[in-house]
Enzyme design. Sequence first.
Site, short mmCIF file in Angstrom:
data_model
loop_
_atom_site.label_atom_id
_atom_site.label_comp_id
_atom_site.label_asym_id
_atom_site.label_seq_id
_atom_site.Cartn_x
_atom_site.Cartn_y
_atom_site.Cartn_z
N ASP A 1 -6.47 -35.75 31.59
CA ASP A 1 -7.38 -36.12 30.26
C ASP A 1 -7.40 -37.59 30.16
OD1 ASP A 1 -8.34 -36.55 27.81
OD2 ASP A 1 -7.32 -34.64 26.77
N ILE A 2 -8.44 -38.20 30.09
CA ILE A 2 -8.60 -39.68 29.83
C ILE A 2 -8.27 -40.17 28.80
CG2 ILE A 2 -11.12 -39.96 29.55
CD1 ILE A 2 -11.01 -41.99 31.84
N ASN B 1 -23.93 -41.97 26.98
CA ASN B 1 -25.48 -41.92 27.25
C ASN B 1 -25.97 -43.10 26.54
OD1 ASN B 1 -25.86 -41.02 24.55
ND2 ASN B 1 -25.13 -39.08 25.28
N GLY C 1 -18.90 -33.46 26.77
CA GLY C 1 -18.32 -33.76 27.76
C GLY C 1 -16.99 -34.93 27.51
N VAL C 2 -16.74 -35.94 28.50
CA VAL C 2 -15.89 -36.77 28.07
C VAL C 2 -16.13 -37.74 26.86
CG1 VAL C 2 -16.55 -38.40 29.82
CG2 VAL C 2 -14.25 -38.32 29.45
N ASP C 3 -17.35 -38.05 26.88
CA ASP C 3 -17.96 -38.81 25.77
C ASP C 3 -17.58 -38.39 24.42
OD1 ASP C 3 -19.34 -40.70 24.30
OD2 ASP C 3 -21.51 -39.94 24.97
N SER D 1 -20.97 -39.01 35.81
CA SER D 1 -22.23 -38.39 36.24
C SER D 1 -22.17 -37.07 36.89
CB SER D 1 -23.36 -39.31 36.93
OG SER D 1 -23.88 -40.19 36.53
N THR D 2 -20.91 -36.68 37.23
CA THR D 2 -20.86 -35.38 37.65
C THR D 2 -20.46 -33.94 36.86
OG1 THR D 2 -18.32 -35.42 37.90
CG2 THR D 2 -19.60 -36.58 39.68
P1 ADP Z 1 -21.94 -36.99 32.72
O1 ADP Z 1 -22.93 -36.90 31.49
O2 ADP Z 1 -21.87 -38.68 33.03
O3 ADP Z 1 -22.05 -36.23 33.77
P2 ADP Z 1 -19.87 -35.57 31.52
O4 ADP Z 1 -19.05 -35.86 30.45
O5 ADP Z 1 -20.47 -34.33 31.44
O6 ADP Z 1 -20.46 -36.82 31.94
O7 ADP Z 1 -18.95 -35.12 32.73
C1 ADP Z 1 -18.26 -36.25 33.59
C2 ADP Z 1 -16.80 -35.70 33.98
O8 ADP Z 1 -15.82 -35.85 33.08
C3 ADP Z 1 -16.97 -34.36 34.66
O9 ADP Z 1 -15.96 -34.10 35.73
C4 ADP Z 1 -16.03 -33.76 33.39
O10 ADP Z 1 -15.45 -32.38 33.65
C5 ADP Z 1 -15.02 -34.63 32.91
N1 ADP Z 1 -14.36 -34.70 31.85
C6 ADP Z 1 -14.62 -33.98 30.38
N2 ADP Z 1 -13.68 -34.27 29.67
C7 ADP Z 1 -12.64 -35.27 29.98
C8 ADP Z 1 -11.59 -35.97 29.53
N3 ADP Z 1 -11.07 -35.67 28.53
N4 ADP Z 1 -11.06 -36.66 30.67
C9 ADP Z 1 -11.49 -36.66 31.83
N5 ADP Z 1 -12.50 -36.27 32.37
C10 ADP Z 1 -13.34 -35.32 31.49
#
Ligand code: ADP
Length: 186
Positions: free
Chosen positions: A21-22, A35, A43-45, A132-133
Site C-alpha cells: 500500500d503506497i 486526475n 483508487g490510489v488517489d 493508469s492501470t
Molecule cells: P488510474 O486512474 O491512473 O488508472 P487507479 O488508482 O484506478 O489509477 O489505479 C492505479 C493502480 O493503483 C491500480 O493498480 C490500483 O490497484 C492501484 N492502487 C489502488 N490503491 C492503491 C494503494 N493504496 N497503494 C498502491 N496502489 C494502489
Amino acid sequence: MEKPSQEVTVNQARLAIIQGDITRQATEAIVNAANSGLMGGGGVDGAIHRAGGTAILEECKRIVARQGRLPTGKAVITTGGNLPARYVIHTVGPIWQGGNKGEAALLESAYRESLKLAAAKKLASVSFPSISTGAYGYPLAEAARVAIKTVASFLKESAGSLKEVVFVLFDSRSYEAYASALEEAV
Ligand code: ADP
C-alpha cells in the site's frame, strides 16, 4: 502476505518493486495517480487523500486556482500531510483509448515529470503506484514496461539526488507484471 521485493541497481540508485500500500511508504515522496481536476477520486488517489488528510486537498485546490487543471503527462508537488512521506507528487496518466492516441508517450511523460520534480527538490527516494492501470484502463504488461524503462533511463541519465525508486504494486497481478518488466529491462 506481501511478496518479497525485487530490485536492481542503476547508476548507484536502487530500483525496486514491492507489493503493498503506497500510503504506508516512508520514501520522501509518493506519487499519486491523480486526475486533471486534482480533487481526489477513487483508487490510489482516494486512498492517498484519505490517509494524508485535508492539507493535501487544500494545496491541490490552490494549485488548480493558480494554474488550472493539470494536463495529462504533467506533475505537481504538495505536502504529504499526515502521510509518512513528506511530499505527494500528483501526476495524471493517460486514459487508454486503444493505444494510438499517444498513450505510451503520455505515460512516459507522467513518470518523467514526476522524477524531474523529485530531482528538483533534491529528494533521495520516491515511490510510484502503477499509473493508469486501474480506472484508466492501460494494459498492465505494456504499462509496466513503460514504467520500468522510463525510470531506469532517468536514473541512467541523471547522476542526481535520487538513490531509491520503488514501485508499490497493490495486487499480485500488478506485481508479477512489473517483475517481468524488470527482468526484461536488466
Ligand atoms: P488510474 O486512474 O491512473 O488508472 P487507479 O488508482 O484506478 O489509477 O489505479 C492505479 C493502480 O493503483 C491500480 O493498480 C490500483 O490497484 C492501484 N492502487 C489502488 N490503491 C492503491 C494503494 N493504496 N497503494 C498502491 N496502489 C494502489
